[in-house]
Design an enzyme around this catalytic site. Structure first.
Site, mmCIF file in Angstrom:
data_model
loop_
_atom_site.group_PDB
_atom_site.id
_atom_site.type_symbol
_atom_site.label_atom_id
_atom_site.label_comp_id
_atom_site.label_asym_id
_atom_site.label_seq_id
_atom_site.Cartn_x
_atom_site.Cartn_y
_atom_site.Cartn_z
ATOM 1 N N GLU A 16 1.356 6.916 7.047
ATOM 2 C CA GLU A 16 2.494 6.492 6.221
ATOM 3 C C GLU A 16 2.324 6.935 4.780
ATOM 4 O O GLU A 16 3.282 7.377 4.152
ATOM 5 C CB GLU A 16 2.623 4.968 6.266
ATOM 6 C CG GLU A 16 3.039 4.449 7.630
ATOM 7 C CD GLU A 16 3.307 2.956 7.623
ATOM 8 O OE1 GLU A 16 4.080 2.497 8.456
ATOM 9 O OE2 GLU A 16 2.741 2.236 6.774
ATOM 10 N N ARG A 39 13.430 -7.715 4.961
ATOM 11 C CA ARG A 39 14.789 -8.215 5.144
ATOM 12 C C ARG A 39 15.661 -7.087 5.662
ATOM 13 O O ARG A 39 15.429 -5.913 5.330
ATOM 14 C CB ARG A 39 15.374 -8.697 3.822
ATOM 15 C CG ARG A 39 14.713 -9.940 3.273
ATOM 16 C CD ARG A 39 15.290 -10.281 1.919
ATOM 17 N NE ARG A 39 16.695 -10.668 1.958
ATOM 18 C CZ ARG A 39 17.128 -11.888 2.253
ATOM 19 N NH1 ARG A 39 16.267 -12.844 2.528
ATOM 20 N NH2 ARG A 39 18.412 -12.171 2.279
ATOM 21 N N ASN A 91 13.596 4.465 4.712
ATOM 22 C CA ASN A 91 12.726 3.400 5.231
ATOM 23 C C ASN A 91 11.519 3.998 5.946
ATOM 24 O O ASN A 91 11.606 5.085 6.527
ATOM 25 C CB ASN A 91 13.521 2.528 6.216
ATOM 26 C CG ASN A 91 12.697 1.374 6.764
ATOM 27 O OD1 ASN A 91 11.995 0.686 6.023
ATOM 28 N ND2 ASN A 91 12.770 1.144 8.072
ATOM 29 N N SER A 96 0.842 -1.208 0.000
ATOM 30 C CA SER A 96 0.000 0.000 0.000
ATOM 31 C C SER A 96 0.878 1.260 0.000
ATOM 32 O O SER A 96 0.514 2.280 -0.603
ATOM 33 C CB SER A 96 -0.968 0.004 1.186
ATOM 34 O OG SER A 96 -0.289 0.133 2.400
ATOM 35 N N ARG A 134 23.056 -13.654 3.461
ATOM 36 C CA ARG A 134 22.412 -12.363 3.174
ATOM 37 C C ARG A 134 23.264 -11.499 2.254
ATOM 38 O O ARG A 134 22.760 -10.794 1.400
ATOM 39 C CB ARG A 134 22.103 -11.635 4.473
ATOM 40 C CG ARG A 134 20.865 -12.214 5.150
ATOM 41 C CD ARG A 134 20.649 -11.662 6.541
ATOM 42 N NE ARG A 134 20.866 -10.236 6.641
ATOM 43 C CZ ARG A 134 21.537 -9.622 7.616
ATOM 44 N NH1 ARG A 134 22.065 -10.324 8.594
ATOM 45 N NH2 ARG A 134 21.674 -8.316 7.635
ATOM 46 N N HIS A 180 8.765 3.148 8.994
ATOM 47 C CA HIS A 180 8.569 2.236 10.130
ATOM 48 C C HIS A 180 7.299 2.635 10.889
ATOM 49 O O HIS A 180 7.095 3.823 11.172
ATOM 50 C CB HIS A 180 9.790 2.284 11.058
ATOM 51 C CG HIS A 180 9.661 1.338 12.196
ATOM 52 N ND1 HIS A 180 9.874 -0.018 12.046
ATOM 53 C CD2 HIS A 180 9.306 1.533 13.479
ATOM 54 C CE1 HIS A 180 9.650 -0.612 13.203
ATOM 55 N NE2 HIS A 180 9.306 0.302 14.090
ATOM 56 N N ASP A 221 16.323 -0.015 12.013
ATOM 57 C CA ASP A 221 15.385 1.045 12.420
ATOM 58 C C ASP A 221 16.096 2.137 13.232
ATOM 59 O O ASP A 221 15.649 2.519 14.318
ATOM 60 C CB ASP A 221 14.221 0.446 13.246
ATOM 61 C CG ASP A 221 13.415 -0.568 12.438
ATOM 62 O OD1 ASP A 221 13.351 -0.432 11.212
ATOM 63 O OD2 ASP A 221 12.854 -1.491 13.056
HETATM 64 C C1 GRF Z 1 4.112 -0.627 6.765
HETATM 65 O O1 GRF Z 1 3.355 -0.502 7.933
HETATM 66 C C2 GRF Z 1 5.538 -0.201 7.007
HETATM 67 O O2 GRF Z 1 5.673 0.759 8.004
HETATM 68 C C3 GRF Z 1 6.189 -1.477 7.465
HETATM 69 O O3 GRF Z 1 5.576 -2.488 6.705
HETATM 70 C C4 GRF Z 1 4.258 -2.092 6.342
HETATM 71 C C5 GRF Z 1 4.115 -2.283 4.871
HETATM 72 O O4 GRF Z 1 2.799 -2.142 4.417
HETATM 73 N N1 GRF Z 1 7.616 -1.382 7.307
HETATM 74 P P1 GRF Z 1 2.472 -2.096 2.876
HETATM 75 O O5 GRF Z 1 3.065 -3.367 2.245
HETATM 76 O O6 GRF Z 1 3.104 -0.876 2.296
HETATM 77 O O7 GRF Z 1 0.987 -2.072 2.753
#
Ligand code: GRF
Length: 217
Positions: free
Chosen positions: A173, A90, A106, A12, A64, A108, A144
């Site tokens: 987000e 990952r 990133n 999303s 990795r 979070h 993170d």
């Molecule tokens: C999000 O909540 C992001 O913060 C976390 O993983 C989730 C991913 O959601 N790292 P989507 O796949 O973008 O819907």
């Protein structure tokens, strides 16, 4: 500038980025979507938007670093200047992170440094905090951890469940991740140690040549 989004699932956030590129909010080319999971729905979103996709299967690599090395080869081919991790499940190796210093972003789902790791939303609920949120940050070699670009908070209601809280956090987000990418692309982010200054006037944004030759041939 050309960038890649890394995903592992629903995508999303990827969709929010695709939309922001389409609307010219983000003035860069989303050239590649990389997934560590074959069945990730985000791959379909990318295909629908006509974006090149790449699935690299973790089971085919001994460790990795060799996985990351393979991904880097593709990024070099695609001349990728920066990377956005949007639900990528990952942890990048230091080897990878060093190739894109302050060029990996990133998202979070908590107010860092609280609730690091993959169960952030559940952990915030279980702990009973009244406020949580989302954080966009540059990636460094710790999980993170890197310098914070944008953060936004929301209140947790007594009746919130993991699902309702997740929905609320996703809303945040989908706003602050595209906004952060926009600021980065427009040259308005200046990293000063742990602090990220948001400049009124943009500085010149540079493209990035990944120097892989000596490491990966
Ligand atoms: C999000 O909540 C992001 O913060 C976390 O993983 C989730 C991913 O959601 N790292 P989507 O796949 O973008 O819907």
């Amino acid at each position: 500038m050309r960038f890649a989004v890394f995903i592992s699932g629903y995508g999303s956030n990827l969709q929010a980025i695709i939309d922001a590129v389409k609307q010219n909010q983000i003035k860069a080319e989303l050239a590649l979507v990389v997934s560590s999971k074959k069945e990730a729905y985000g791959l379909k979103r990318a295909e629908q938007a006509g974006i090149k996709t790449l699935f690299v299967d973790p089971v085919e690599f001994a460790n990795r670093q060799s996985y990351d090395r393979q991904v880097l080869i593709h990024l070099k081919e695609e001349k990728i200047d920066f990377i956005v991790l949007a639900g990528y499940m990952r942890i990048l190796t230091p080897f990878f992170v060093k190739k894109y210093p302050k060029r990996i972003i990133n998202i979070h789902p908590s107010l860092l440094p609280s609730f690091r790791g993959v169960t952030a939303i559940k952990d915030a609920l279980t702990y009973g905090v009244k406020i949580t949120g989302a954080t966009v940050h540059f990636v460094d070699e710790k999980m993170d951890h890197g310098p914070i670009i944008l953060q936004e908070s929301i209140k947790i209601a007594l009746e919130d469940t993991k699902e309702t809280l997740e929905q609320k956090i996703h809303k945040l987000e989908h706003r602050i991740l595209p906004k952060s990418i926009e600021l980065f692309v427009d040259g308005r982010l200046k990293v000063r140690g742990r602090k990220v200054e948001i400049l009124e006037k943009p500085q010149k944004t540079s493209t990035h040549n990944v120097e892989l030759a000596k490491d990966i041939g």
